[in-house]
Design a protein around this motif. Structure first.
Motif, short mmCIF file in Angstrom:
data_model
loop_
_atom_site.label_atom_id
_atom_site.label_comp_id
_atom_site.label_asym_id
_atom_site.label_seq_id
_atom_site.Cartn_x
_atom_site.Cartn_y
_atom_site.Cartn_z
N HIS A 242 15.22 -6.84 -0.42
CA HIS A 242 14.17 -5.82 -0.34
C HIS A 242 12.94 -6.34 0.42
O HIS A 242 12.52 -7.48 0.23
CB HIS A 242 13.73 -5.33 -1.73
CG HIS A 242 14.83 -4.69 -2.52
ND1 HIS A 242 15.40 -3.49 -2.16
CD2 HIS A 242 15.47 -5.11 -3.64
CE1 HIS A 242 16.34 -3.18 -3.04
NE2 HIS A 242 16.41 -4.14 -3.93
N ALA A 243 12.42 -5.50 1.28
CA ALA A 243 11.24 -5.87 2.07
C ALA A 243 9.99 -5.80 1.21
O ALA A 243 9.79 -4.86 0.45
CB ALA A 243 11.11 -4.93 3.27
N GLN A 244 9.13 -6.80 1.33
CA GLN A 244 7.89 -6.83 0.57
C GLN A 244 6.88 -5.88 1.19
O GLN A 244 6.68 -5.85 2.40
CB GLN A 244 7.31 -8.25 0.54
CG GLN A 244 6.06 -8.37 -0.32
CD GLN A 244 5.42 -9.74 -0.21
OE1 GLN A 244 5.39 -10.32 0.87
NE2 GLN A 244 4.91 -10.26 -1.31
N VAL A 245 6.24 -5.10 0.33
CA VAL A 245 5.20 -4.16 0.76
C VAL A 245 3.94 -4.46 -0.03
O VAL A 245 3.97 -4.53 -1.27
CB VAL A 245 5.63 -2.70 0.53
CG1 VAL A 245 4.55 -1.74 1.03
CG2 VAL A 245 6.95 -2.41 1.24
N LEU A 246 2.83 -4.66 0.68
CA LEU A 246 1.55 -4.95 0.05
C LEU A 246 0.64 -3.74 0.21
O LEU A 246 0.61 -3.11 1.27
CB LEU A 246 0.90 -6.17 0.69
CG LEU A 246 1.73 -7.45 0.72
CD1 LEU A 246 0.97 -8.56 1.45
CD2 LEU A 246 2.11 -7.91 -0.68
N ALA A 247 -0.09 -3.41 -0.85
CA ALA A 247 -1.01 -2.27 -0.83
C ALA A 247 -2.44 -2.76 -1.02
O ALA A 247 -2.73 -3.49 -1.98
CB ALA A 247 -0.65 -1.27 -1.93
N TYR A 248 -3.31 -2.37 -0.07
CA TYR A 248 -4.72 -2.75 -0.11
C TYR A 248 -5.57 -1.48 -0.13
O TYR A 248 -5.16 -0.43 0.36
CB TYR A 248 -5.12 -3.57 1.12
CG TYR A 248 -4.44 -4.91 1.24
CD1 TYR A 248 -5.07 -6.07 0.79
CD2 TYR A 248 -3.17 -5.03 1.80
CE1 TYR A 248 -4.45 -7.31 0.91
CE2 TYR A 248 -2.54 -6.26 1.91
CZ TYR A 248 -3.19 -7.39 1.47
OH TYR A 248 -2.58 -8.61 1.58
N ILE A 249 -6.76 -1.61 -0.69
CA ILE A 249 -7.73 -0.53 -0.61
C ILE A 249 -8.67 -0.85 0.55
O ILE A 249 -9.17 -1.96 0.67
CB ILE A 249 -8.51 -0.34 -1.92
CG1 ILE A 249 -9.40 0.90 -1.85
CG2 ILE A 249 -9.32 -1.56 -2.29
CD1 ILE A 249 -9.98 1.31 -3.19
N GLY A 250 -8.86 0.12 1.45
CA GLY A 250 -9.64 -0.13 2.65
C GLY A 250 -8.77 -0.67 3.77
O GLY A 250 -7.55 -0.80 3.65
N SER A 251 -9.42 -1.02 4.88
CA SER A 251 -8.70 -1.48 6.07
C SER A 251 -8.54 -2.98 6.14
O SER A 251 -7.83 -3.49 7.01
CB SER A 251 -9.43 -1.00 7.33
OG SER A 251 -10.77 -1.48 7.36
N ASP A 252 -9.20 -3.74 5.25
CA ASP A 252 -9.10 -5.19 5.27
C ASP A 252 -7.82 -5.60 4.56
O ASP A 252 -7.70 -5.52 3.34
CB ASP A 252 -10.31 -5.81 4.58
CG ASP A 252 -10.35 -7.33 4.71
OD1 ASP A 252 -9.43 -7.89 5.37
OD2 ASP A 252 -11.26 -7.97 4.17
#
Length: 386
Positions: free
Chosen positions: A236-246
């Motif tokens: 499975h491919a790792q997906v990271l979730a951030y708030i904002g564009s940084d």
């Protein structure tokens, strides 16, 4: 007179020589050409390391299950057993509706069943007796057939009464509203004592699953082959979730780590994008339904890549180039941009350890003499206005 003329002729060149000597001695010395000034620059060394590739997109957080709790029967809401914002599990009792009428109907259906079963028992006894009498012609064949039909009729009546009981029990179960999913209770719209109708579209409240949770996002259609390869990967491919564009791993506000679970079955022809979905474990509830996030998906790893900061690579008319330091001078080296990531670029055309200019390129040209600065640049702070 002749002697005076000769003397004048001899004196004139002498006077010219003396004047020329005086002018030569008194003329300003010619300024020597100044040596070329070294241009101050900052440099970095080409690093060789393994680099993970990522692709970014904007997504929206979605609940895997969100249910509007509505009544399945008409009736008065007698009790609310949960509070707004409370976490509930699937099957937990949320509210109750007045069930007295339904219980009365259930009792009537049971009574009718008992009556039909008693009549059926008598009819079966008579049918058995008529069967024995019909052997010796004690009763007519017609009488026997009529009794058989009566038995069948009473059996059907008993089955109908049992069905009425089952229906009443289902209706009775609807008076207890239970949670269909595990999640969080939303803001309620009614209070105890209100008359509820099945046609009410607003419902009592919602129950939304928070953990796990999903993020839906869109990527350019060119990413479809990459996404297909990632979703078929057993790891499975790792997906990271951030708030904002940084989305920097050190400074960005990381909300969660998930994995790719779904690619939409069609591409949006209007935007040229394809939708995908990732699933996240959300024990800290940082991801909230409706929240807009920036997602980063790891698409691969470059082994032994040559990495430099983004400020090193310059854009020419035809291709990219860098300034490489050789001694105290610089030279232009054409490079190929392999990958541009956040905070680092992967290039080809240089060697590991090469010294490249990272700041001060605007004044450089091939062969320029440079002075390498080692201390960090000074930050000039403006004085506060009174």
């Amino acid at each position: 007179m002749r002697i005076q003329n000769k003397t004048a002729l001899l004196a004139t060149p002498l006077i010219m020589l003396i004047a020329l000597g005086i002018w030569y001695l008194s003329k300003p010395a010619t300024a020597k050409l100044a040596a070329p000034t070294a241009i101050p620059v900052r440099v970095v060394n080409v690093a060789e390391k393994d680099v993970s590739r990522f692709v970014s997109g904007i997504g929206s957080v979605l609940s895997l299950h969100s249910v509007v709790v509505r009544p399945q029967i008409d009736g008065v809401l007698t009790k609310l057993l949960v509070k707004e914002g409370q976490r509930v599990k699937a099957g937990d009792l949320l509210a109750t509706i007045d069930d007295r009428t339904i219980r009365a109907n259930l009792d009537q259906a049971r009574a009718r069943l008992g009556e039909s079963q008693a009549q059926l028992q008598v009819a079966l006894v008579n049918l058995k007796r008529y069967k024995l009498l019909s052997i010796d012609d004690g009763v007519s064949k017609q009488t026997y057939d009529q009794q058989q039909a009566l038995v069948n009729q009473l059996k059907a009546t008993a089955q109908g009464n049992q069905a009425s009981i089952d229906a009443a029990q289902v209706q009775l179960s609807y008076t207890q509203i239970r949670s269909p999913v595990t999640g969080r209770v939303g803001i309620r719209t009614v209070d105890e004592g209100n008359f509820l109708r099945m046609t009410d579209t607003q419902g009592l409240f919602t129950v939304t699953q928070i953990d796990p949770i999903a993020v839906e996002f869109s990527l350019p259609q060119q990413m479809l082959p990459t996404l297909q390869g990632l979703i078929n990967d057993p790891e499975h491919a790792q997906v990271l979730a951030y708030i904002g564009s940084d989305t920097d791993s050190e400074t960005g506000n990381l909300l969660g780590e998930g994995h790719l679970t779904l690619i939409d079955n069609q591409i949006n022809s209007n935007t040229g994008t394809i939708r995908a979905k990732a699933e996240f474990n959300n024990p800290g509830q940082k991801l909230w339904p409706g929240l807009l996030v920036t997602v980063k998906i790891q698409t691969g790893v470059d082994k032994g890549a040559l990495v430099v900061p983004p400020t090193v690579v310059q854009r020419g008319l035809d291709q990219h180039f860098v300034y490489r330091v050789k001694g105290d001078k610089v030279e232009i080296v054409q490079v190929q941009m392999v990958y541009q990531g956040s905070g680092q670029d992967i290039i080809k055309g240089v060697e590991p350890g090469d010294v490249l200019v990272s700041d001060g390129q605007s004044r450089l040209k091939p062969g320029s003499t440079v002075q390498v600065l080692t201390e960090p640049p000074q930050v000039v702070q403006s004085e506060p206005k009174p």
